[in-house]
Structures are given as C-alpha cells and as structure tokens.
Design an enzyme around this catalytic site. Structure first.
Site, PDB file in Angstrom:
ATOM      1  N   TYR A 152     -13.516  35.426 -36.883  1.00  0.00           N
ATOM      2  CA  TYR A 152     -12.265  36.146 -37.035  1.00  0.00           C
ATOM      3  C   TYR A 152     -12.411  37.484 -37.750  1.00  0.00           C
ATOM      4  O   TYR A 152     -11.492  38.290 -37.786  1.00  0.00           O
ATOM      5  CB  TYR A 152     -11.307  35.269 -37.844  1.00  0.00           C
ATOM      6  CG  TYR A 152      -9.930  35.182 -37.271  1.00  0.00           C
ATOM      7  CD1 TYR A 152      -9.611  34.191 -36.350  1.00  0.00           C
ATOM      8  CD2 TYR A 152      -8.941  36.073 -37.647  1.00  0.00           C
ATOM      9  CE1 TYR A 152      -8.350  34.097 -35.833  1.00  0.00           C
ATOM     10  CE2 TYR A 152      -7.670  35.980 -37.123  1.00  0.00           C
ATOM     11  CZ  TYR A 152      -7.377  34.988 -36.223  1.00  0.00           C
ATOM     12  OH  TYR A 152      -6.114  34.902 -35.705  1.00  0.00           O
ATOM     13  N   ASP A 273     -12.616  18.766 -33.962  1.00  0.00           N
ATOM     14  CA  ASP A 273     -11.918  18.211 -32.796  1.00  0.00           C
ATOM     15  C   ASP A 273     -11.336  16.841 -33.108  1.00  0.00           C
ATOM     16  O   ASP A 273     -10.231  16.498 -32.681  1.00  0.00           O
ATOM     17  CB  ASP A 273     -12.815  18.171 -31.555  1.00  0.00           C
ATOM     18  CG  ASP A 273     -14.229  17.740 -31.854  1.00  0.00           C
ATOM     19  OD1 ASP A 273     -14.645  17.835 -33.023  1.00  0.00           O
ATOM     20  OD2 ASP A 273     -14.934  17.297 -30.934  1.00  0.00           O
ATOM     21  N   ASP A 297      -6.835  28.863 -38.170  1.00  0.00           N
ATOM     22  CA  ASP A 297      -5.837  29.494 -37.318  1.00  0.00           C
ATOM     23  C   ASP A 297      -5.257  28.450 -36.360  1.00  0.00           C
ATOM     24  O   ASP A 297      -4.040  28.310 -36.220  1.00  0.00           O
ATOM     25  CB  ASP A 297      -6.528  30.620 -36.537  1.00  0.00           C
ATOM     26  CG  ASP A 297      -5.541  31.503 -35.801  1.00  0.00           C
ATOM     27  OD1 ASP A 297      -4.422  31.686 -36.304  1.00  0.00           O
ATOM     28  OD2 ASP A 297      -5.887  31.999 -34.718  1.00  0.00           O
TER      29      ASP A 297
END
Ligand code: NAP
Length: 410
Positions: A152, A273, A297
């Site tokens: 990011y 995940d 995010d």
C-alpha cells in the site's frame, strides 16, 4: 472557564487535555460540510450533557482538499499539517482525491506526512441497522491496520517502464528470481520497527479497554519474510513490552487449561484467508485485530459490511505525535449540499476522539444517542430504504434526533 488551550503531551507521552480545548477540523469535500455541521452539533451537545459546561471545545477550521485549493492553490497546505500536529488531535470529513494533480490521495498524504501509523477501525453492531449476519450483535472488534508500509505504500512501476525493466533485470541477474519481462512491479516492505509500534498500540488498547485477545492477522505461510515476519515481530513485542499481561495460545493450553486468567490478554495469530471465514462463523472469538496495511484495508471494510456498511463505520489514524479522526466513506459527490447523507461515520469518529481525549463520558453519550435514534427508526435515506417502517429524515434532522435522544438518556 479558562481561555481555550492546546492539548499537550507530558514527558511520558501521555495527553494533558485542558477543560477548554482547541481542536482543528477539516470540513471535507462533497457531502463533508453537511456531515460536519451535524457532527459538530452532536459533539458539542454531548460534551455539554456529559460535563454540564465544565468542559468545552473551541473548533478551529483548517483547510485541505477543494476548499484549500480554492483559497490558496494548494490541496494540502503545510500550515494545515502543522496546525494538526500542534493541537495533537483533529477531525476531518472526506476529501476528494484530485485525479492527475500530483497527489496520490490527500488522505494517504496526511497519514504519511504526520506519521499516523495506526489506522484504528472499531466495528460494533448498532441495534436495528440492517445487517447480512444472523447474529450481528456478536461482532465487537477493533482493527489496528498498519498505515505506512506494505504494498500500500505505493512503491510500484508500470509494465514496460525503465524502472520495472531495471528491477526485473537486477532480480534475474543478481538474485536468480525470474519474472515475466513485461511485468509491472510493486514492492512490499514490512519492517520490525513499524510492526512493533503498531502491535504495541493494539496491545495497549486491549489493556486499556479490557479486551480479551489480540489477533495477529497475516499471510505468513506464503509471504514468509514480510507477513510472516509481521507475525513473528508481533509476538516478540508482546513478550518484550507486555510480558506481565499477555499469554500465547500455547501457554494458555499448557498452563491454564484453555481458560484465560482474569486480567490477561491472549495473543494469537490467524492466516488472513481463514480469519475472513472465522469472523463470519465465530465473530465472538475475536476482539482486537492487528495486521499489515493491505489485509487491514480488506478486513476493515468486510467487517463494516457485517454490521451494516461504511455509512456507520468510524475511523482514526493515530501516531505518536498526533491523531486524526475521520469518516471512513468518501465524499459521495452526487449528494453534496443536499443535506441528505448519513453523518454517523463522522459522528462515531467524534466519539472515538472523545475517548482519545479521555472524555469517555461524552463518547458514551454520543454512541447511546445514535443507538436510540436508529432504534426509533428516525434515520437518513440509506438506512430508511432498508428498515421497514422507518421515517426518512435529512442529515441535519438526524443529527438533531441524536441530540434529542442524548437529552432523554441523560
Ligand atoms: P463514496 O463517496 O464513499 O460514495 C459511494 C456511495 O456510498 C454513495 O454513492 C452512497 O451510496 C454511499 N455513501 C457514501 N457516504 C455515505 C453517507 N455518508 N451516507 C449514506 N451513504 C453514503 O465513494 P466514491 O464515490 O467511490 O468516492 C467519491 C470521492 O471520495 C472520491 O474522490 C474518492 O477519492 C473520495 N474518497 C475519500 C475518502 C476519505 O476521505 N477518507 C474515502 C473514500 C473515497 P448510494 O449511491 O447507494 O446512496
């Protein structure tokens, strides 16, 4: 009452907040002025209700975005950054990202320039808000997302650029790592220093708010030296700085038969995940989540959706020097000036700011006022279209409804 003064930090880095305090605000672009007006009225009313006139805020407007550009030809004046830093806490509405004007995102610039390394997003269900979950009331989490590094950070070059070609050739010749020669390239830096200060802040938050656990969310099984290192450094800082109040899962089962002793915080880690599944299936097992930038995010917005969407989700960007509290949604330009949108995200960010100042009573009154306004089904269009029997009101009327409810609660 004394004249208003700035917040200071003492030698231990703790805030010293005067009863009559100066706080800067950035109104924001698009719907920003509408939601800011409602927010300021609600915060002022909450402070009055909580402290009966013995505490007060003097609001100081500082400029960023379109208003700053119109006034001074600069999207993010240095004076704005300096004023925020000098006053330690500030609040802002959403800002337009000027496309092709040299600044990637004003929000990212503010975070980077003030070194606001922790993006803090609480996620808690408000009764009656439409949610896709069967039991949304089980969700009560706070995400601490690292704000300064990871993919990011924006260190990337397009396919076929000289920089991308140079890196591909360096990787191939010097490191024996081969990628397609036409690839675009992005870099994912994650450091011990930035991980440890983020995880420390998350554990300190858990300690201050009696949260039972801090989960290190990572994808370290695949990205061993970035996300895996985040997890390792997270455990390290827990042991180095918080040994007395933290336990790992191994210690929990070996020494305490799986039952968390009172006053202790469990430090655990989960692969990203799998955590996305677990916050859907068993949300009550998670409390504070600390994670690198990109995971943060995704998980913040996914969790916000679980409790009814971004219109209700507050946020703060916090560093060692200062903190900026902000709405998590954008400027919603099609509704600009219509006094229509939901101000809850900014109002709840204001409640977070009250907690940060140590004015927790005012924060609690704001949250209770919103809860009661929504429970009475007097809501803005976004909620009205989903709650049967609701009365749709304007942004300012919703703010007034919250203030009325706060008076009754008092
Ligand atoms: P957006 O402004 O968040 O709006 C997208 C949609 O979300 C709106 O059309 C509306 O949905 C809903 N929405 C947003 N805020 C709402 C509110 N307060 N109450 C009720 N509904 C709300 O996203 P965007 O259109 O992608 O971005 C517009 C601009 O905002 C861009 O310039 C972007 O860069 C900027 N932005 C700023 C921030 C920030 O300052 N932190 C964050 C994100 C985006 P409906 O149309 O269904 O009613």
């Amino acid at each position: 009452m004394q004249p208003s003064a700035n917040i200071k930090k003492n030698d231990n880095g703790l805030l010293v907040v005067p009863d009559h305090v100066k706080i800067p605000f950035i109104e924001g672009d698009g719907t920003g002025p509408d939601i800011w007006r409602a927010t300021q009225a609600v915060i002022d009313a909450a402070v009055l209700a909580a402290y009966n006139g013995s505490k007060k805020i003097d609001w100081i407007e500082v400029y960023a975005g379109e208003k700053a550009f119109e006034k001074a030809g600069n999207w993010l004046p240095q004076e704005t950054l300096d004023t925020i830093e000098e006053h330690v806490a500030a609040i802002k509405g959403p800002l337009t990202t000027p496309v092709g004007k040299g600044i990637r995102s004003l929000n990212v610039s503010i975070r980077q320039k003030l070194d606001l390394y922790a993006c803090v997003r609480p996620v808690k269900y408000i009764d009656q808000v439409p949610s896709p979950m069967k039991s949304p009331e089980k969700i009560d989490m706070v995400v601490f997302r690292e704000n300064t590094e990871d993919l990011y950070a924006g260190i990337e070059w397009p396919s076929e650029s000289n920089e991308a070609r140079d890196i591909i050739s360096f990787m191939s010749q010097k490191l024996g790592a081969h990628v397609d020669e036409h690839s675009g390239i992005g870099i994912k830096p994650i450091s011990a220093k930035n991980t440890k200060r983020l995880v420390s802040r998350a554990i300190q938050y858990a300690a201050d708010n009696r949260c039972p656990s801090v989960t290190l969310m990572h994808k370290g099984n695949i990205m061993k030296f970035t996300e895996g290192a985040f997890c390792k450094w997270g455990y390290e800082v827990a042991a180095e700085r918080f040994r007395d109040i933290t336990l790992t899962e191994t210690e929990l089962y070996d020494r305490f038969n799986g039952k968390l002793p009172a006053g202790k915080i469990l430090i655990k880690d989960r692969i990203a995940d799998m955590l996305f599944q677990q916050v859907l299936l068993r949300p009550d097992e998670f409390s504070v989540i600390a994670t690198p930038n990109l995971n943060g995010d995704y998980i913040s917005d996914a969790l916000a959706a679980q409790v009814g969407g971004l219109g209700m989700a507050p946020g703060a960007n916090i560093g060692d020097r200062c903190a900026v509290f902000e709405a998590t949604h954008g400027t919603a330009p099609k509704y600009a000036g219509l006094d229509k949108v939901n101000p809850s995200s900014l109002i709840l960010s204001g409640a977070m700011m009250m907690d940060y100042l140590g004015w927790k009573e005012a924060g609690a009154i704001i949250r209770a006022g919103i809860q009661e306004a929504v429970r009475s089904k007097t809501v803005t269009y976004d909620l009205a279209r989903q709650i049967s029997g609701a009365t749709e009101v304007s942004c300012s009327a919703f703010g007034k409804a919250i203030i009325e409810k706060m008076k009754i609660i008092q």
